[in-house]
Design a protein around this motif. Sequence first.
Motif, PDB file in Angstrom:
ATOM      1  N   ARG A 209       3.841  40.308  14.034  1.00  0.00           N
ATOM      2  CA  ARG A 209       2.783  40.302  15.040  1.00  0.00           C
ATOM      3  C   ARG A 209       3.123  41.257  16.173  1.00  0.00           C
ATOM      4  NH1 ARG A 209       4.105  34.335  14.937  1.00  0.00           N
ATOM      5  NH2 ARG A 209       3.255  33.766  12.929  1.00  0.00           N
ATOM      6  N   GLY A 210       2.134  42.016  16.585  1.00  0.00           N
ATOM      7  CA  GLY A 210       2.363  42.955  17.688  1.00  0.00           C
ATOM      8  C   GLY A 210       1.836  42.388  18.987  1.00  0.00           C
ATOM      9  N   LEU A 211       2.149  41.132  19.276  1.00  0.00           N
ATOM     10  CA  LEU A 211       1.568  40.440  20.432  1.00  0.00           C
ATOM     11  C   LEU A 211       2.583  40.265  21.551  1.00  0.00           C
ATOM     12  CD1 LEU A 211      -0.294  37.652  18.424  1.00  0.00           C
ATOM     13  CD2 LEU A 211      -1.241  39.810  19.260  1.00  0.00           C
ATOM     14  N   ARG A 212       2.100  40.368  22.785  1.00  0.00           N
ATOM     15  CA  ARG A 212       2.966  40.178  23.954  1.00  0.00           C
ATOM     16  C   ARG A 212       3.083  38.708  24.334  1.00  0.00           C
ATOM     17  NH1 ARG A 212       5.013  45.528  25.049  1.00  0.00           N
ATOM     18  NH2 ARG A 212       3.574  46.734  23.771  1.00  0.00           N
TER      19      ARG A 212
END
Lengths: 472, 472
Positions: free
Chosen positions: B182-185
């Motif tokens: 996942r490329g989530l902050r």
Amino acid sequence: MDPDVLRRLHDILGPAGVVADPDLLRGYLSDWRGAYQGTAAVVARPADTGQVAEILGLCHRRGVAVVPQGGNTGLCGGAVPDRSGTQLVLSTNRLRRIRGVDRADQTITVEAGVVLQTVQEAADAAGLLFPLSLGAEGSCTIGGNLATNAGGTAVVRYGTMRELTLGVEVVLPDGRIWNGLRGLRKDNTGYDLKQLFIGSEGTLGVITAAVLALHPAIRSRATAWVALSDPQAAVDLIEIVRATAGSRLSGFELMSAQSVEFVLRHVSGTRDPFGSAHPWFALLELSDPMADAPLAQTLETVLGEAFERELLRDAVVADGSTQVAALWALREGISEAQNHEGPSLKHDITVPISVIPAFVAATDDALRATMPGIRIVTYGHVGDGNLHYNLSKPPGTDDEVFRSRAAELARVVYDSTAGFAGSISAEHGLGQSKREVIADYKPAVELDLMRGIKQLFDPAGLMNPGKVLPEG
Amino acid sequence: MDPDVLRRLHDILGPAGVVADPDLLRGYLSDWRGAYQGTAAVVARPADTGQVAEILGLCHRRGVAVVPQGGNTGLCGGAVPDRSGTQLVLSTNRLRRIRGVDRADQTITVEAGVVLQTVQEAADAAGLLFPLSLGAEGSCTIGGNLATNAGGTAVVRYGTMRELTLGVEVVLPDGRIWNGLRGLRKDNTGYDLKQLFIGSEGTLGVITAAVLALHPAIRSRATAWVALSDPQAAVDLIEIVRATAGSRLSGFELMSAQSVEFVLRHVSGTRDPFGSAHPWFALLELSDPMADAPLAQTLETVLGEAFERELLRDAVVADGSTQVAALWALREGISEAQNHEGPSLKHDITVPISVIPAFVAATDDALRATMPGIRIVTYGHVGDGNLHYNLSKPPGTDDEVFRSRAAELARVVYDSTAGFAGSISAEHGLGQSKREVIADYKPAVELDLMRGIKQLFDPAGLMNPGKVLPEG
């Protein structure tokens, strides 16, 4: 509850440590919004880590389930007991010592029950900054911030609670104490266990204290309010700001016209900075530890470039602290303002920043198809891809009719989020409200590993049962 | 190795994927320094995640132990097989695709075998920065960086590999693939499993890919070299720099006179910026994404304040890139220079920044009492409390005599580190060299939990056995 367990609790904690008076109990049995309701015979209020260890040891031997509770400001019911009356609420509200502040290390060591704002103030008194900042900061506690890996408006610059935590002290479900209170910036000596407790919402043990990272105090600040045609303009704008201002960017909040309209209607003293209608707004904040840093100038450079690229419909840079406060009031009033329009169905999601425009378009369409006239109150922290996708009923709809469709509407938001590779809980956690629905969005292998870890740490299933992990 | 397993490996990987030629095998069987030596019948070189899954599934069914290996530049023997000849080395050197770069998200998705420098270059080509930077960057791989939670010189500003990682893809010991890319902050949906794999040195599974966070490219830079009387001056100086320059501080390296003296003696082309003797030196770097940021001026302000407070004996601000390179050469030459003085006994520790002065004094005393004349090559990243406490023999001592006392001398450094609440491995990990000694310094409850996690993920004990976890 077994009278012998009650007696032992009194022995361990003394009269100040056990709450049994129904009037005093009430505040511990539902969350601050009153959205979740449970029961409990007593609340335990340990005054130190040793007492927490004794209580968990006792509960472990006697098979009593424990619900840890901090400031009780959560939004997913993670700190509220069930309705069985057999669970023990363990409040951290007497664990409120600040154990130390170290200026050279830039660390503060605090107990779980210390209120976030108190930590901010202690850092400030030492000439430093604890950057975690969120609506509930006057009553939420560090323990709750850790248990939910809290976020807020400054994540774009400083990260979430996880990135601000160097070490933790935890009492395990069997009553053993793990002293992981290291104040180290680097420590590669095996599995980083603190990471498991951060964000575990009290299901693996009770965090009793933490070493937190502080940052240099802020001495310059500049704030702007801009009007945008669409979310794509916000995504393009943040890229320009970052390329120019780097980590000076400490806030980037996006708001739909609907959100701001509600604030202007219901929050007294607020006013529209532009006076003409725009579809989207953003609030930008730059900050710097350097005194007299030319941030307004930097902001003007950035906005100039954005105007040239036709990303902005209008913009104003705040002049003085009164104007700054007035702009933040437009952002911070949204949640309160929405309550005046009937029930708020809240959804707290993240998607990759680059897909925000397509995600918002698709989700709005799907929501309007599901319920024509629904009012969509979209706002959030664009730098983190985090949107609060909140919903108000179509004008004239009955509150209960609207509420009865909450699960269906949540599905629309979550399905869309998953379709854009997002997360259905950005910063609120799962608690009890999202524990079942998460099973539909997380890979089976990940749920398997989560269940394995739960089983390893808490084989009897006594730590905050009914939270985080889906049944089955 | 069972011929049937070998045949299956050939079936899965094809000829390019199996190394059995003894000449080609050699490079996989010892680390780059030649400090650890093992054997293996073959090396598997999977070309994609699916092949990694097939290999691990096969090894799981057949009870074959697997040693994952990246660039093989580790310092603790974590990627070297044992001497039994029964272990399979799994090299990631064909997993080298860059799967994507996203400028708006500021992320890059890469496979485990991509070399760190390649990632830096790909970020640069997109106008962004991947800030991880360390000596081995030309050959170490992202998979190894993840497995050891790599650090380096820029941690003071950007954190370690852990802080730079948004998501991972992992093949579990039983061959199942966990897609956590996942490329989530922000993502608070249960236990943050990626944190377990980061820093686990291949003992819980094989990381096959990761989503990494990028930062704005750097467009301004200023560098200074200062002479100090003692480590306390460095601790005071960093506090001044941080308070003024905040996150512009991107490097703060401390070096003892002994370290610099070795460099000046052995590394050609280096020269002393001051020409007179000083006991300690520091290299400071400020950087900024803003073009033409007045960093030299900021540095001069900071150094002026430090001079006023009598923290500095001398200082020079680099003028132009040639001078910057010359200053960094003094720091980066230490490791090589020390090799000319006989064996280097390396210790990589962290303590809280505030105790560095007392720690260095106590440790130096204890080392000199243990071995009079020992030469102490202390240098490191003061902003992280991370010192490389390396030792060279007293002049005239035999190499083997010195080496034979390695464990005793390490004990002196580690006991002192533990006495100052530090960590015996800051950024190198445990590998095989520190796996036993860590048992004396970690709380028993923490080792218990680590063993429980190992047992949960890898019940058959096939993933990199003999690494990280102490026996028993």
